[in-house]
Design a protein around this motif. Sequence first.
Motif, PDB file in Angstrom:
ATOM      1  N   GLN A 113       2.123 -10.876  -8.247  1.00 32.28           N
ATOM      2  CA  GLN A 113       0.963 -10.831  -7.380  1.00 32.28           C
ATOM      3  C   GLN A 113       0.039 -11.978  -7.738  1.00 32.28           C
ATOM      4  OE1 GLN A 113      -1.405  -7.334  -7.826  1.00 32.28           O
ATOM      5  NE2 GLN A 113      -2.945  -8.036  -6.435  1.00 32.28           N
ATOM      6  N   ASP A 157      10.206   0.361  -8.959  1.00 31.64           N
ATOM      7  CA  ASP A 157      10.056  -0.536 -10.113  1.00 31.64           C
ATOM      8  C   ASP A 157      11.210  -1.526 -10.191  1.00 31.64           C
ATOM      9  OD1 ASP A 157       7.665   0.609 -10.867  1.00 31.64           O
ATOM     10  OD2 ASP A 157       8.543   1.851 -12.456  1.00 31.64           O
ATOM     11  N   ASN A 158      12.430  -1.049  -9.965  1.00 29.44           N
ATOM     12  CA  ASN A 158      13.602  -1.934 -10.003  1.00 29.44           C
ATOM     13  C   ASN A 158      13.541  -2.981  -8.895  1.00 29.44           C
ATOM     14  OD1 ASN A 158      14.645  -0.596 -12.235  1.00 29.44           O
ATOM     15  ND2 ASN A 158      15.970   0.712 -11.012  1.00 29.44           N
ATOM     16  N   ILE A 183      10.896  -4.134  -7.427  1.00 26.29           N
ATOM     17  CA  ILE A 183       9.823  -5.077  -7.759  1.00 26.29           C
ATOM     18  C   ILE A 183      10.299  -6.046  -8.840  1.00 26.29           C
ATOM     19  CG2 ILE A 183       7.524  -5.296  -8.806  1.00 26.29           C
ATOM     20  CD1 ILE A 183       6.888  -2.556  -7.344  1.00 26.29           C
ATOM     21  N   ALA A 184      10.955  -5.524  -9.873  1.00 25.55           N
ATOM     22  CA  ALA A 184      11.458  -6.374 -10.963  1.00 25.55           C
ATOM     23  C   ALA A 184      12.477  -7.388 -10.458  1.00 25.55           C
ATOM     24  CB  ALA A 184      12.067  -5.514 -12.074  1.00 25.55           C
ATOM     25  N   GLN A 185      13.287  -6.992  -9.466  1.00 25.86           N
ATOM     26  CA  GLN A 185      14.286  -7.894  -8.888  1.00 25.86           C
ATOM     27  C   GLN A 185      13.675  -8.835  -7.844  1.00 25.86           C
ATOM     28  OE1 GLN A 185      17.065  -5.071  -7.267  1.00 25.86           O
ATOM     29  NE2 GLN A 185      17.805  -4.449  -9.271  1.00 25.86           N
ATOM     30  N   ARG A 186      12.391  -8.660  -7.585  1.00 28.62           N
ATOM     31  CA  ARG A 186      11.652  -9.454  -6.586  1.00 28.62           C
ATOM     32  C   ARG A 186      12.186  -9.254  -5.169  1.00 28.62           C
ATOM     33  NH1 ARG A 186       8.468 -13.860  -9.256  1.00 28.62           N
ATOM     34  NH2 ARG A 186       8.757 -13.459 -11.467  1.00 28.62           N
ATOM     35  N   THR A 187      12.769  -8.078  -4.943  1.00 29.54           N
ATOM     36  CA  THR A 187      13.227  -7.718  -3.609  1.00 29.54           C
ATOM     37  C   THR A 187      12.045  -7.320  -2.741  1.00 29.54           C
ATOM     38  OG1 THR A 187      15.326  -6.967  -4.540  1.00 29.54           O
ATOM     39  CG2 THR A 187      14.788  -6.195  -2.327  1.00 29.54           C
ATOM     40  N   ILE A 188      11.064  -6.650  -3.368  1.00 31.27           N
ATOM     41  CA  ILE A 188       9.820  -6.289  -2.692  1.00 31.27           C
ATOM     42  C   ILE A 188       8.663  -6.739  -3.579  1.00 31.27           C
ATOM     43  CG2 ILE A 188      10.847  -4.312  -1.480  1.00 31.27           C
ATOM     44  CD1 ILE A 188       9.420  -2.472  -3.513  1.00 31.27           C
ATOM     45  N   PRO A 189       7.480  -6.935  -2.985  1.00 31.92           N
ATOM     46  CA  PRO A 189       6.333  -7.325  -3.800  1.00 31.92           C
ATOM     47  C   PRO A 189       5.789  -6.112  -4.560  1.00 31.92           C
ATOM     48  CG  PRO A 189       5.638  -7.020  -1.537  1.00 31.92           C
ATOM     49  CD  PRO A 189       7.154  -6.854  -1.557  1.00 31.92           C
ATOM     50  N   PRO A 190       4.997  -6.359  -5.594  1.00 34.38           N
ATOM     51  CA  PRO A 190       4.309  -5.232  -6.233  1.00 34.38           C
ATOM     52  C   PRO A 190       3.508  -4.467  -5.174  1.00 34.38           C
ATOM     53  CG  PRO A 190       4.029  -7.222  -7.523  1.00 34.38           C
ATOM     54  CD  PRO A 190       4.672  -7.632  -6.226  1.00 34.38           C
TER      55      PRO A 190
END
Length: 177
Positions: free
Chosen positions: A1, A29-30, A32-39
């Motif tokens: 972010q 959380d996974n 977000i960590a993989q940057r598939t979706i934003p926080p």
Amino acid sequence: QLVGQKLPVIYVNNGSDYLDLIEAPQILDNLIAQRTIPPLIAVFIPPIDLQEDYIFNDAYTSFLADELVPFIQQTYDVTTEPESTGIMGSAMGGLAAVYTGVSRPDVFGLVAGQSGMYGAGGDLLFQQLESQRAGLANLDRIRFYLVAGSYETAVGGDHEAGNILAANQRLAKTLTQ
């Protein structure tokens, strides 16, 4: 972010099921960590009474849009923009999500239904869609995501009201039109 950027937020009907049965926080959380979706901030809303809360209940819609969303916006660093504010749910929670989004496009710009129960009483949902369209509401600004399994054609043994797949296809066609 990015610093100073507000977080998107998703409100989840059937919240207790998403917490207890599928471990949604870990999945988010996974992703977000993989940057598939934003926080993002996820708000899991447990139903008190599925029939009462989720079937075309304007009081529930008002609670979400006029009480819960402003509370979350005041409490957390989340966006106030509809295009980054979502609502979702499964089964009747999916029905409630679509109804809420259609009723309040000023608040919810992202709407998702997982195996939404749009068949039982679905005509009221379609009437709501038609009235919104006739009133030139901002339905075209809502992004919908609908998913149903190819074998969900007779839930509970009912080939008409239990045909979740057909109801989802009908809703998708109506939204496309």
